[in-house]
Motif scaffolding. Structure first.
Motif, PDB file in Angstrom:
ATOM      1  N   ALA A 257     -28.388 -29.148  68.058  1.00  0.00           N
ATOM      2  CA  ALA A 257     -27.285 -29.292  69.008  1.00  0.00           C
ATOM      3  C   ALA A 257     -27.420 -28.304  70.160  1.00  0.00           C
ATOM      4  CB  ALA A 257     -25.951 -29.091  68.281  1.00  0.00           C
ATOM      5  N   GLY A 258     -27.897 -27.095  69.864  1.00  0.00           N
ATOM      6  CA  GLY A 258     -28.102 -26.130  70.933  1.00  0.00           C
ATOM      7  C   GLY A 258     -29.165 -26.568  71.916  1.00  0.00           C
ATOM      8  N   ARG A 259     -30.270 -27.143  71.404  1.00  0.00           N
ATOM      9  CA  ARG A 259     -31.322 -27.623  72.308  1.00  0.00           C
ATOM     10  C   ARG A 259     -30.820 -28.776  73.164  1.00  0.00           C
ATOM     11  NH1 ARG A 259     -34.613 -26.820  67.656  1.00  0.00           N
ATOM     12  NH2 ARG A 259     -34.491 -29.051  67.160  1.00  0.00           N
ATOM     13  N   VAL A 260     -30.062 -29.700  72.562  1.00  0.00           N
ATOM     14  CA  VAL A 260     -29.521 -30.822  73.337  1.00  0.00           C
ATOM     15  C   VAL A 260     -28.572 -30.317  74.418  1.00  0.00           C
ATOM     16  CG1 VAL A 260     -28.078 -32.878  73.190  1.00  0.00           C
ATOM     17  CG2 VAL A 260     -29.856 -32.471  71.479  1.00  0.00           C
ATOM     18  N   ALA A 261     -27.730 -29.334  74.075  1.00  0.00           N
ATOM     19  CA  ALA A 261     -26.783 -28.798  75.061  1.00  0.00           C
ATOM     20  C   ALA A 261     -27.519 -28.107  76.202  1.00  0.00           C
ATOM     21  CB  ALA A 261     -25.818 -27.837  74.373  1.00  0.00           C
ATOM     22  N   ARG A 267     -30.146 -30.635  83.138  1.00  0.00           N
ATOM     23  CA  ARG A 267     -30.077 -31.880  83.926  1.00  0.00           C
ATOM     24  C   ARG A 267     -28.861 -31.900  84.839  1.00  0.00           C
ATOM     25  NH1 ARG A 267     -31.776 -36.524  79.459  1.00  0.00           N
ATOM     26  NH2 ARG A 267     -33.908 -35.732  79.086  1.00  0.00           N
ATOM     27  N   VAL A 268     -27.711 -31.425  84.323  1.00  0.00           N
ATOM     28  CA  VAL A 268     -26.500 -31.394  85.166  1.00  0.00           C
ATOM     29  C   VAL A 268     -26.684 -30.439  86.325  1.00  0.00           C
ATOM     30  CG1 VAL A 268     -24.065 -30.745  85.195  1.00  0.00           C
ATOM     31  CG2 VAL A 268     -24.959 -32.116  83.316  1.00  0.00           C
ATOM     32  N   GLN A 269     -27.283 -29.279  86.069  1.00  0.00           N
ATOM     33  CA  GLN A 269     -27.507 -28.331  87.153  1.00  0.00           C
ATOM     34  C   GLN A 269     -28.468 -28.890  88.190  1.00  0.00           C
ATOM     35  OE1 GLN A 269     -28.935 -24.599  85.784  1.00  0.00           O
ATOM     36  NE2 GLN A 269     -28.834 -23.608  87.776  1.00  0.00           N
ATOM     37  N   ALA A 270     -29.506 -29.609  87.722  1.00  0.00           N
ATOM     38  CA  ALA A 270     -30.447 -30.202  88.672  1.00  0.00           C
ATOM     39  C   ALA A 270     -29.797 -31.311  89.486  1.00  0.00           C
ATOM     40  CB  ALA A 270     -31.658 -30.752  87.911  1.00  0.00           C
ATOM     41  N   ALA A 271     -28.855 -32.054  88.877  1.00  0.00           N
ATOM     42  CA  ALA A 271     -28.194 -33.132  89.618  1.00  0.00           C
ATOM     43  C   ALA A 271     -27.175 -32.593  90.611  1.00  0.00           C
ATOM     44  CB  ALA A 271     -27.510 -34.082  88.626  1.00  0.00           C
TER      45      ALA A 271
END
Length: 287
Positions: A257-261, A267-271
Motif C-alpha cells: 500500500a505504501g508503494r502504491v501511494a 503521478r499526481v505531482q507530475a500531472a
C-alpha cells in the motif's frame, strides 16, 4: 540509701576521649574544606572572586531596577491585596462549624486512601514509565500537534472575545434570568430535599438487600473463572499465534500500500506541476 554508681573504667575514659577527638578532627577538617572553597571562590588573584562579585552586583542591580518599575510595584500590590483577601475570607472558614465535618471527612479519606495508594503504587509507576516511553516515541508528532493547538486557540480567540463582549453588554438581562431562576427554584428546594432523603433511604435498602446476592455472584464468577483459566489461556495462546502468523501478511500489505501511494503521489505531482519547457536542439552537419 541509693547505692553510689561505679566510676567509669580507664578503658571507657580512653574510648570516650578518642571518639571525641575523632569527631573534633572531622569537624575541623570540614571547616577547613569550607574555608578553602570560600577562599578559592573569592580569591582575587585568579579573577574568579572578582567575576563572582561582578555577577552578584549586576544581578542585584538588575533585580533592583526591575522591582522598582511601576509594573512590578503594581504586580506586588495586586499579589499582596489578593493574599489579604484570601486570608480575610478564609479565616472564618477555619473556625466555622462546617469545617469540623470537612476535616473529619478529609481525615477519613486520607486513612482509607493510604492502603489503596500503597497497593496501586507499582502499577502507577509502571504506567508512568510506559506513558513516558509513549510520549518519547511520539515526539516527532508533538510540533505538529502544538501548531494545530495554537491555530485552534487563535481561531477560538475572536469567538470567545465576542461572546465576552455580548455577555458584558447583556448583564441586565442575565441578572433578570438569574433572578427568575432563583424565584422559580427556591420553592422547589424543600420538596427536592425530602425526595432526596426518601431516595437515599430507598437506595440504602436496595444496596443492603443486593450486597449478599452480589457477593454470592462474585464468588461464583471467581470460581468459574478459576475453573475456566486453562481454556482462557489456550484461547489467548491461539489468538497470539494467529496474530504472529498474520504479521508477515500485514507487513507485506502495508508495504505494498505504501508503494502504491507513493506511485500515485508521483503521478499526481507530475500531472499538476507545469510541463518543463522543451529546449531547441541544434545539430551540426559537416559540409
Amino acid at each position: 540509701m541509693a547505692p553510689i554508681p561505679p566510676l567509669p573504667s580507664r578503658e571507657d575514659v580512653l574510648r570516650v576521649a578518642r571518639s571525641t577527638s575523632d569527631i573534633t578532627g572531622q569537624l575541623l577538617d570540614t571547616a577547613g574544606n569550607i574555608t578553602k572553597i570560600a577562599i578559592n571562590t573569592l580569591d582575587p588573584r585568579d579573577g574568579s572572586g572578582q567575576e563572582v562579585l561582578r555577577v552578584l552586583r549586576a544581578t542585584t542591580a538588575e533585580l533592583a531596577e526591575a522591582s522598582a518599575s511601576p509594573q512590578a510595584q503594581e504586580a506586588f500590590y495586586r499579589i499582596v491585596d489578593t493574599l489579604t483577601r484570601l486570608g480575610a475570607s478564609g479565616a472564618p472558614l477555619a473556625v466555622h462549624p462546617v469545617s469540623e465535618p470537612a476535616q473529619a471527612l478529609l481525615t477519613a479519606l486520607g486513612d482509607s486512601l493510604l492502603p489503596v495508594l500503597d497497593a496501586v503504587e507499582p502499577a502507577v509507576e509502571e504506567f508512568a514509565t510506559a506513558l513516558g516511553d509513549l510520549v518519547e516515541a511520539m515526539s516527532p508528532l508533538l510540533p505538529a500537534t502544538a501548531g494545530l493547538a495554537a491555530g485552534t486557540l487563535l481561531a477560538l480567540t475572536p469567538v470567545i472575545r465576542t461572546a465576552a463582549e455580548i455577555l458584558r453588554d447583556s448583564s441586565p438581562e442575565l441578572r433578570r434570568i438569574a433572578d427568575a431562576l432563583t424565584a422559580a427554584l427556591a420553592p422547589l428546594m424543600p420538596l427536592q430535599l425530602a425526595l432526596a432523603e426518601r431516595a437515599a433511604a430507598a437506595g440504602a435498602g436496595v444496596v443492603r438487600a443486593s450486597l449478599q446476592p452480589l457477593a454470592d455472584l462474585t464468588e461464583a464468577a471467581a470460581a468459574t473463572t478459576k475453573a475456566a483459566r486453562p481454556v482462557l489461556v489456550a484461547g489467548e495462546e491461539l489468538l497470539v499465534a494467529g496474530l504472529e502468523q498474520l504479521q508477515p501478511v500485514l507487513l507485506a500489505g502495508a508495504s505494498r500500500a505504501g508503494r502504491v501511494a507513493r506511485a500515485a503521489a508521483v503521478r499526481v505531482q507530475a500531472a499538476v506541476s507545469p510541463a518543463d519547457e522543451r529546449g531547441l536542439v541544434v545539430a551540426v552537419v559537416p559540409g
